[in-house]
Design an enzyme around this catalytic site. Structure first.
Site: not given
Ligand code: ATP
Ligand code: MG
Length: 547
Positions: A33, A258, A268
């Site tokens: 995102e 994760r 983020k």
């Molecule tokens: P954040 O909470 O940091 O914004 P998110 O999962 O909401 O993380 P996205 O932009 O939706 O962020 O994530 C893109 C991809 O990265 C998703 O497929 C997610 O599963 C993966 N991802 C995000 N954080 C991690 C992590 N700590 N370890 C492994 N994969 C991750």
């Molecule tokens: Mg997210």
């Protein structure tokens, strides 16, 4: 060595799917995102998706999951593209979920026509209350039995902007008694009168993640949709959306643990808070676990990839020690970067028996562990700088560095002996007077006597002033995986600044050039603040490893 595939459960699933002919070509995707900069956790996901596809000659899409206009921005889109490229991957297609809004709308209409979705006037709070709990079934919405015609008309009017934010939602009609709460008539669309970074004011209804994501995967023909464990309970809904929306392709969702790292917050939302509240200097502050922060600190893509491979993919959450990440950058730089001398906290030494106005050039190896890196000439003259910490007036037992009457080796140069101390009016030592022994020149084969300490130095006549930024963990608490108020755990000493000198050889260092400074560790020329007149070095990592 780099590309040797590491075995993991996802790889085994793909192998099996290919063997059974369930798929011909695999397509994975990385779907961020664009609401912030990528962090090292995303790197794990990027590396996993791209490498699985590479291994099986498949494809990986970079898709922006931009269905939430309020938080998304093109600045983030650009930074994400830069970071994925820098990590070393080329996507086989760049997609935006927002390009599918029309198609998603049409799929929602299919649901309505089949009696699988309805417009609901309940407020968010009412929906929450009626959802029930793990021990209690949910209650049906009073709007659940609206006719198909009425739902079609209301959904169309939602799109036309006739209702305020929150006045209505579109919900799936599944099962309010399902043991899986995600299946209790989840919201599919909400009203949000907000400008979108891509579609502008065209839309005022936006699909929810759990509706949009499976459709995005299906539209693109993704075969293996890999996400983190917290989506496990959403898998039945993922499958329901694909099936009930009558999608041609049937992607499958798989979950992995994760990445969490000690002394690090990794979301983020939290990282944005650190930026917005001025705790750090931006998303690329070297103390941030963002890809851009790590890059600016001096991490290489190779080190991050090697780290990701080593930690592998698991089905259970764990916290990785920061030391492990540090181990991989040391390993990557060890044979690659030159070793030179820098004095971070200078103390002047005058070599009283060295001829005035004489400068000689001494030979030094660029990397004793890698002969191919050759040698360089370093100047030596009557005045040099040494580290303040390499001198003490009152040595504790076993102190082998400089103190009054003691002799040490200046690395690559001569033995010097401390004879006199000059102090300022406050009693602080500001200069040492030493003598050198010309017989003891490095490389001359001198065996007359031995000294126990070798210290580093920089010739004062040609020393190049430099700033050194020394980083410590930004977060004091080791385990920040919970939602604890992390802002209470900020390390007030996460950045230390020193002003000293480097050898004249590296006066011409360019942004992102890396060095090992004898005894201090690995450093990177800061890409933003370093100039020809004022070099700025970020410490990537110290030399010692306890990993
Ligand atoms: P954040 O909470 O940091 O914004 P998110 O999962 O909401 O993380 P996205 O932009 O939706 O962020 O994530 C893109 C991809 O990265 C998703 O497929 C997610 O599963 C993966 N991802 C995000 N954080 C991690 C992590 N700590 N370890 C492994 N994969 C991750
Ligand atoms: Mg997210």
């Amino acid at each position: 060595m780099e590309n040797k595939p590491t075995s993991n459960f996802l790889r085994n699933i793909i192998l099996e799917d290919l063997k059974l002919g369930k798929v011909d070509h695999i397509i994975t995707r990385f779907p961020p995102e664009p609401n912030g900069y990528l962090h090292i956790g995303h790197a794990k996901s990027i590396i996993l998706n791209f490498e699985l596809a590479d291994e099986f000659k498949g494809k990986t899409h970079l898709r922006f999951d931009d269905t939430n206009p309020a938080k998304e921005d093109t600045e983030y889109v650009e930074s994400i593209k830069e970071d994925v490229s820098w990590l070393g991957y080329e996507w086989d297609g760049l997609f935006f979920a927002s390009d599918y809004f029309e198609e998603m709308y049409n799929r929602a209409v299919v649901l309505i026509k089949n009696g699988k979705a309805y417009a609901c006037d309940s407020t968010a709070e009412e929906i929450r209350q009626m959802r029930g709990s793990l021990t209690e079934v949910g209650q049906r919405s009073p709007y659940r039995d609206r006719s198909v015609e009425e739902n079609l008309a209301l959904f169309e009017r939602m799109r036309q902007g006739e209702f305020k934010d929150g006045a209505k939602v579109l919900r799936a009609k599944i099962d309010m008694a399902s043991p899986n709460i995600n299946m209790r008539d989840p919201v599919l669309y909400r009203i949000a009168h907000a400008a979108h970074h891509n579609t502008g004011d065209k839309w005022c209804i936006y699909p929810m993640y759990s509706f949009a994501h499976p459709l995005e995967d299906a539209i693109e023909g993704v075969t293996h949709s890999i996400c983190t464990l917290e989506f496990e309970d959403q898998r039945p809904l993922y499958d329901w959306v694909i099936r009930e929306c009558e999608m041609e392709n049937t992607p499958h969702q798989y979950e992995f643990a994760r990445l969490n790292i000690t002394n690090t917050v990794m979301s983020k939302r939290k990282l944005k808070q650190l930026v917005d509240e001025g705790v750090v200097d931006g998303w690329d502050d070297p103390r941030m676990p963002t890809i851009s922060g790590l890059r600016r600190k001096g991490y290489t893509a190779e080190a991050i990839r090697a780290f990701a491979r080593e930690i592998g993919v698991a089905k259970a959450d764990s916290v990785i020690d920061t030391k492990m990440l540090e181990h991989f950058i040391r390993e990557d730089l060890k044979l690659k970067v030159p070793r030179t001398m820098a004095v971070l906290k200078p103390l002047k030494v005058v070599i009283t028996n060295y001829p005035e106005n004489q400068v000689e050039m001494l030979e030094a190896e660029n990397n004793p562990e890698n002969q191919e890196m050759g040698t360089r000439q370093i100047p030596f003259s009557r005045e040099v700088y040494i580290e303040q910490d390499d001198f003490t007036e009152n040595p504790p037992p076993k102190y082998h560095r400089l103190f009054p009457g003691n002799e040490v080796r200046l690395k690559n140069a001569y033995f010097i002996k401390c004879n006199d101390i000059v102090k300022d009016e406050t009693g602080k030592v500001i200069e040492l007077h030493c003598t050198y022994d010309i017989e003891t020149k490095s490389g001359s084969g001198f065996t007359g006597r031995k000294v126990k300490g070798t210290i580093h130095w920089v010739d004062a006549s040609q020393a190049v002033p430099a700033e050194f930024r020394l980083y410590e963990a930004l977060i004091l608490d080791e385990d920040m995986t919970d939602e604890a108020s992390f802002l209470d755990h900020i390390n007030p000493q996460s950045l230390g600044i020193a002003h000293g000198f480097v050898e004249p050889n590296i006066k011409v260092a360019k942004p992102q050039d890396k060095f090992q400074f004898f005894r201090h560790g690995y450093f990177n020329v800061d890409p933003l603040n370093s100039t020809n007149d004022q070099l700025v070095f970020n410490r990537i990592v110290s030399l010692k490893s306890s990993f």
